[in-house]
Design a protein around this motif. Structure first.
Motif, mmCIF file in Angstrom:
data_model
loop_
_atom_site.group_PDB
_atom_site.id
_atom_site.type_symbol
_atom_site.label_atom_id
_atom_site.label_comp_id
_atom_site.label_asym_id
_atom_site.label_seq_id
_atom_site.Cartn_x
_atom_site.Cartn_y
_atom_site.Cartn_z
ATOM 1 N N VAL A 1 0.851 -1.197 0.000
ATOM 2 C CA VAL A 1 0.000 0.000 0.000
ATOM 3 C C VAL A 1 0.886 1.246 0.000
ATOM 4 N N ASP A 2 1.970 1.209 0.776
ATOM 5 C CA ASP A 2 2.907 2.333 0.815
ATOM 6 C C ASP A 2 3.593 2.518 -0.536
ATOM 7 N N ASN A 3 3.967 1.415 -1.190
ATOM 8 C CA ASN A 3 4.568 1.516 -2.532
ATOM 9 C C ASN A 3 3.604 2.170 -3.515
ATOM 10 N N LEU A 4 2.332 1.806 -3.432
ATOM 11 C CA LEU A 4 1.334 2.409 -4.318
ATOM 12 C C LEU A 4 1.190 3.902 -4.039
ATOM 13 N N ALA A 5 1.168 4.267 -2.759
ATOM 14 C CA ALA A 5 1.068 5.682 -2.403
ATOM 15 C C ALA A 5 2.285 6.452 -2.910
ATOM 16 N N ARG A 6 3.461 5.857 -2.774
ATOM 17 C CA ARG A 6 4.684 6.502 -3.272
ATOM 18 C C ARG A 6 4.618 6.691 -4.789
ATOM 19 N N ALA A 7 4.132 5.663 -5.484
ATOM 20 C CA ALA A 7 4.018 5.760 -6.946
ATOM 21 C C ALA A 7 3.048 6.867 -7.341
ATOM 22 N N LEU A 8 2.039 7.097 -6.525
ATOM 23 C CA LEU A 8 1.071 8.168 -6.785
ATOM 24 C C LEU A 8 1.556 9.521 -6.279
ATOM 25 N N ARG B 1 3.007 13.756 -1.031
ATOM 26 C CA ARG B 1 4.121 13.251 -0.230
ATOM 27 C C ARG B 1 5.254 14.260 -0.338
ATOM 28 N N ASP B 2 6.035 14.379 0.729
ATOM 29 C CA ASP B 2 7.223 15.229 0.646
ATOM 30 C C ASP B 2 8.431 14.487 1.195
ATOM 31 N N GLU B 3 9.588 15.107 1.089
ATOM 32 C CA GLU B 3 10.828 14.432 1.464
ATOM 33 C C GLU B 3 10.954 14.175 2.956
ATOM 34 N N THR B 4 10.126 14.821 3.775
ATOM 35 C CA THR B 4 10.213 14.606 5.223
ATOM 36 C C THR B 4 9.366 13.427 5.697
ATOM 37 N N HIS C 1 2.642 15.181 12.692
ATOM 38 C CA HIS C 1 2.927 16.537 12.205
ATOM 39 C C HIS C 1 2.381 16.756 10.801
ATOM 40 N N SER C 2 1.882 15.702 10.154
ATOM 41 C CA SER C 2 1.414 15.806 8.774
ATOM 42 C C SER C 2 0.073 16.520 8.707
ATOM 43 N N GLU C 3 -0.089 17.261 7.639
ATOM 44 C CA GLU C 3 -1.342 17.962 7.382
ATOM 45 C C GLU C 3 -2.345 16.958 6.830
#
Length: 128
Positions: free
Chosen positions: A27-34, A49-52, A123-125
Motif C-alpha cells: 500500500v505504501d509503494n502504491l502511495a509513493r508511486a502516486l 508526499r514530501d521528502e520529510t 505533524h502531517s497535514e
C-alpha cells in the motif's frame, strides 16, 4: 502504476476491486508511486508526499504506541479488543512485521481511529 509501485498488475486490480488484503508495504509503494502520503489514501483527499515523510512502518509503530497509551491499554488489552494477536501487535510496535491492511484496520477500529489517522505522521497535514 503497477510497474512504478513494483507490484503486480493483479495486486493493483484486486485492490481497486476491493478484493485484496495487501501488506502495508505494498500500500505504501502504491502511495509513493502516486506521490501521496500513505494515510491520505484512506481520507477525503490525497495529500502530496514530501521528502520529510518517514517510513510507514515507523509512522504506524509510533501512532499505535501513542494511541494505545492514550487509551490506557496494554498490548494484551488491545489484542482482546481488536482480535489481533498480542505478538503481532508487539512486532508491529517494534517495526519487526509488515502487517496486512486488514490487521491495521482492526487495530484502528479497536482504538477508535481511522486508517488515515493511524497511518499519518502526527505533524502531517490532513487538510480541512
Amino acid at each position: 502504476m503497477a510497474e512504478q509501485a513494483h507490484v503486480s498488475r493483479t495486486a493493483v486490480q484486486n485492490l481497486e476491486l476491493g478484493r485484496s488484503n495487501l501488506p502495508l508495504s505494498i500500500v505504501d509503494n502504491l502511495a509513493r508511486a502516486l506521490g501521496v502520503k500513505t494515510g491520505s489514501l484512506f481520507g477525503k483527499r490525497p495529500i502530496a508526499r514530501d521528502e520529510t515523510d518517514g517510513l510507514i512502518e515507523v509512522v504506524l509503530a509510533q501512532n499505535l504506541i501513542a494511541a494505545r497509551k492514550r487509551a490506557m491499554l496494554t498490548q494484551e488489552n488491545l489484542s482482546q479488543q481488536s482480535g489481533v494477536s498480542r505478538f503481532v501487535i508487539a512486532h508491529v510496535e517494534r517495526q519487526a512485521r509488515n502487517p496486512k491492511l486488514l490487521t491495521v484496520a482492526k487495530l484502528a477500529a479497536a482504538l477508535d481511529l481511522s486508517l488515515e489517522a493511524l497511518l499519518t505522521a502526527p505533524h502531517s497535514e490532513t487538510g480541512p
